[in-house]
Design a protein around this motif. Structure first.
Motif, PDB file in Angstrom:
ATOM      1  N   ALA A  42       4.533   8.050  -2.297  1.00  7.95           N
ATOM      2  CA  ALA A  42       3.601   7.100  -2.636  1.00  7.95           C
ATOM      3  C   ALA A  42       2.521   6.614  -1.782  1.00  7.95           C
ATOM      4  CB  ALA A  42       4.329   6.163  -3.368  1.00  7.95           C
ATOM      5  N   ARG A  43       3.414   6.062  -0.627  1.00  6.36           N
ATOM      6  CA  ARG A  43       2.221   5.809   0.526  1.00  6.36           C
ATOM      7  C   ARG A  43       1.372   6.615   0.804  1.00  6.36           C
ATOM      8  NH1 ARG A  43       7.050   2.855   2.275  1.00  6.36           N
ATOM      9  NH2 ARG A  43       7.456   4.645   3.851  1.00  6.36           N
ATOM     10  N   THR A  44       1.708   8.124   0.831  1.00  5.92           N
ATOM     11  CA  THR A  44       0.784   8.957   1.439  1.00  5.92           C
ATOM     12  C   THR A  44      -0.519   8.982   0.420  1.00  5.92           C
ATOM     13  OG1 THR A  44       2.556  10.264   2.446  1.00  5.92           O
ATOM     14  CG2 THR A  44       0.498  11.343   1.774  1.00  5.92           C
ATOM     15  N   LEU A  45       0.165   9.157  -0.870  1.00  6.47           N
ATOM     16  CA  LEU A  45      -1.049   9.262  -1.919  1.00  6.47           C
ATOM     17  C   LEU A  45      -1.948   8.060  -1.829  1.00  6.47           C
ATOM     18  CD1 LEU A  45       1.087  10.517  -4.979  1.00  6.47           C
ATOM     19  CD2 LEU A  45      -0.830  11.734  -3.610  1.00  6.47           C
ATOM     20  N   GLU A  46      -1.505   6.799  -1.967  1.00  3.05           N
ATOM     21  CA  GLU A  46      -2.229   5.718  -1.632  1.00  3.05           C
ATOM     22  C   GLU A  46      -3.076   5.615  -0.618  1.00  3.05           C
ATOM     23  OE1 GLU A  46       0.667   2.366  -3.704  1.00  3.05           O
ATOM     24  OE2 GLU A  46       0.978   2.567  -1.924  1.00  3.05           O
ATOM     25  N   SER A  48      -4.374   8.026   0.996  1.00  2.78           N
ATOM     26  CA  SER A  48      -5.578   8.965   0.727  1.00  2.78           C
ATOM     27  C   SER A  48      -6.868   8.424   0.278  1.00  2.78           C
ATOM     28  CB  SER A  48      -5.152  10.272  -0.099  1.00  2.78           C
ATOM     29  OG  SER A  48      -5.326   9.794  -1.636  1.00  2.78           O
ATOM     30  N   ASN A  50      -7.618   8.108  -2.831  1.00  5.61           N
ATOM     31  CA  ASN A  50      -7.731   8.835  -4.147  1.00  5.61           C
ATOM     32  C   ASN A  50      -6.764   8.505  -5.251  1.00  5.61           C
ATOM     33  OD1 ASN A  50     -10.231  10.353  -2.984  1.00  5.61           O
ATOM     34  ND2 ASN A  50      -8.651  11.800  -2.270  1.00  5.61           N
ATOM     35  N   TYR A  51      -5.885   7.878  -4.825  1.00  7.62           N
ATOM     36  CA  TYR A  51      -4.808   7.572  -5.941  1.00  7.62           C
ATOM     37  C   TYR A  51      -4.366   6.059  -5.909  1.00  7.62           C
ATOM     38  CZ  TYR A  51      -4.318  12.649  -5.904  1.00  7.62           C
ATOM     39  OH  TYR A  51      -4.686  13.800  -6.208  1.00  7.62           O
ATOM     40  N   ARG A  52      -4.053   5.405  -6.836  1.00 10.38           N
ATOM     41  CA  ARG A  52      -3.340   4.075  -7.292  1.00 10.38           C
ATOM     42  C   ARG A  52      -2.023   4.209  -7.725  1.00 10.38           C
ATOM     43  NH1 ARG A  52      -4.572  -0.653 -10.648  1.00 10.38           N
ATOM     44  NH2 ARG A  52      -3.824  -2.606  -9.475  1.00 10.38           N
ATOM     45  N   ILE A  53      -0.816   3.889  -7.052  1.00 11.40           N
ATOM     46  CA  ILE A  53       0.199   3.937  -7.639  1.00 11.40           C
ATOM     47  C   ILE A  53       1.015   2.860  -8.264  1.00 11.40           C
ATOM     48  CG2 ILE A  53       3.048   4.760  -6.837  1.00 11.40           C
ATOM     49  CD1 ILE A  53       0.678   6.857  -6.514  1.00 11.40           C
ATOM     50  N   ARG A  55       4.314   0.998  -9.416  1.00 10.89           N
ATOM     51  CA  ARG A  55       5.880   1.116  -9.181  1.00 10.89           C
ATOM     52  C   ARG A  55       6.431   0.240 -10.250  1.00 10.89           C
ATOM     53  NH1 ARG A  55       3.340   1.146  -4.809  1.00 10.89           N
ATOM     54  NH2 ARG A  55       4.098   2.411  -2.900  1.00 10.89           N
TER      55      ARG A  55
END
Length: 326
Positions: A42-46, A48, A50-53, A55
């Motif tokens: 999740a942290r890797t995607l955030e 970047s 390009n993503y918002r996670i 939880r």
């Protein structure tokens, strides 16, 4: 010349030792993790950009011991009803989460939870079922446990609802246990925009804070609101601290009684609301302001509305014990 047919076929069906070695899965060293944790992914995607996670919010457990430094008791309360009018419609679900807090507005622990359904006298309207997920079959034969609810409500110092102007009238019509309690509204008494939020609906607050929850069921909404009240810090002050302080200040309700009819659009544009007198208030336009804004509001009415410097519009001082009543 004799030919070993099997050995020729082996050239096509059996990989060479070098190829077999290349195809074999690489063995992991004991120190190498088998997979990245969900939080790491999740942290890797955030990171970047390009993503918002989002939880999932997890409800706090009930504390086994009540810590003495958190001496006050708050209740986060939510209702689901058959409609919007507390005089004609009925509560079909009540959720309540009791939590401790101290005199500075710091939240301690969850110390009690109640959730209960109640069968109304008439079928639940289809639009309410679509909104809440509560069906006639779910509430059939169900009755809210008054004693269990009273055990939470009676010792409470403050009851918080995300739309107290809606929930308080329904609760007071439902039971006298809610009468005389101090109420606070987490929707209107917190400066959410000053905290970077672009809306005040609970689902929006939860989402913008980076979470999601099972909404529109009373207890779930209570747990979600508790987390939002306790998480977003601004200058070291949580939303609940801001709310608790607001609940301790008086508010002034000003009635622009007998104001000229042609000034109604001016009053409405300034934030005044119309009362037709059916709810026990004066039949007039009215507004609610803080103590510090009283003089400015009276000056506005005298100069712009009545145009008479000696005008004395009726005012009512309200505390948390009076606010949000019907």
């Amino acid at each position: 010349m004799s030919v070993n047919r099997d050995s020729q076929l082996d050239m096509f069906t059996r990989p060479s030792p070098a190829i077999a070695k290349a195809r074999a899965p690489m063995a992991r060293s004991p120190s190498q993790p088998s997979a990245r944790s969900e939080e790491e992914m999740a942290r890797t995607l955030e990171q970047s950009g390009n993503y918002r996670i989002l939880r999932k919010l997890t409800a706090r457990p009930i504390a086994s011991i009540r810590r003495p430094e958190f001496s006050r008791l708050g209740i986060i309360l939510d209702t689901e009803t058959t409609g919007l009018n507390h005089r004609n419609d009925e509560i079909i679900e009540i959720g309540a989460v009791a939590f401790t807090f101290d005199d500075d507005g710091a939240i301690g622990d969850v110390v009690g939870i109640y959730g209960g359904l109640q069968q109304p006298s008439r079928p639940i309207p289809p639009e309410i079922t679509r909104l809440t997920g509560i069906t006639d079959a779910m509430v059939e034969g169900q009755v809210i446990d008054i004693q269990s609810l009273r055990d939470l409500i009676e010792p409470a110092d403050l009851i918080i609802a995300h739309n107290a102007g809606f929930d308080r009238p329904f609760c007071e019509a439902f039971s006298k246990m809610f009468a005389g309690k101090a109420w606070a509204c987490s929707n209107s008494e917190i400066n959410w925009s000053g905290r970077g939020f672009e809306g005040t609906k609970l689902g929006y607050l939860v989402g913008q804070a980076g979470y999601f929850h099972d909404g529109h069921r009373a207890v779930d909404d209570c747990h979600a609101l508790l987390e939002i009240l306790d998480r977003d810090q601004r200058d070291g002050e949580s939303p609940f601290t801001e709310l608790y302080r607001a609940s301790q200040r008086s508010r002034i309700r000003i009635f622009a009684e007998h104001s000229p009819f042609e000034m109604k659009d001016h009053l409405k544009a300034r934030g005044y609301r119309w009362s037709d007198g059916s709810d026990g208030r004066l039949k007039s336009w009215w507004i609610e302001v803080g103590e510090d804004d009283l003089d400015d509001e009276l000056s506005y009415l005298r100069s712009d509305i009545y145009r008479w410097k000696e005008a004395e519009p009726p005012i009512v001082r309200l505390t948390a014990f009076d606010r949000f009543k019907s």
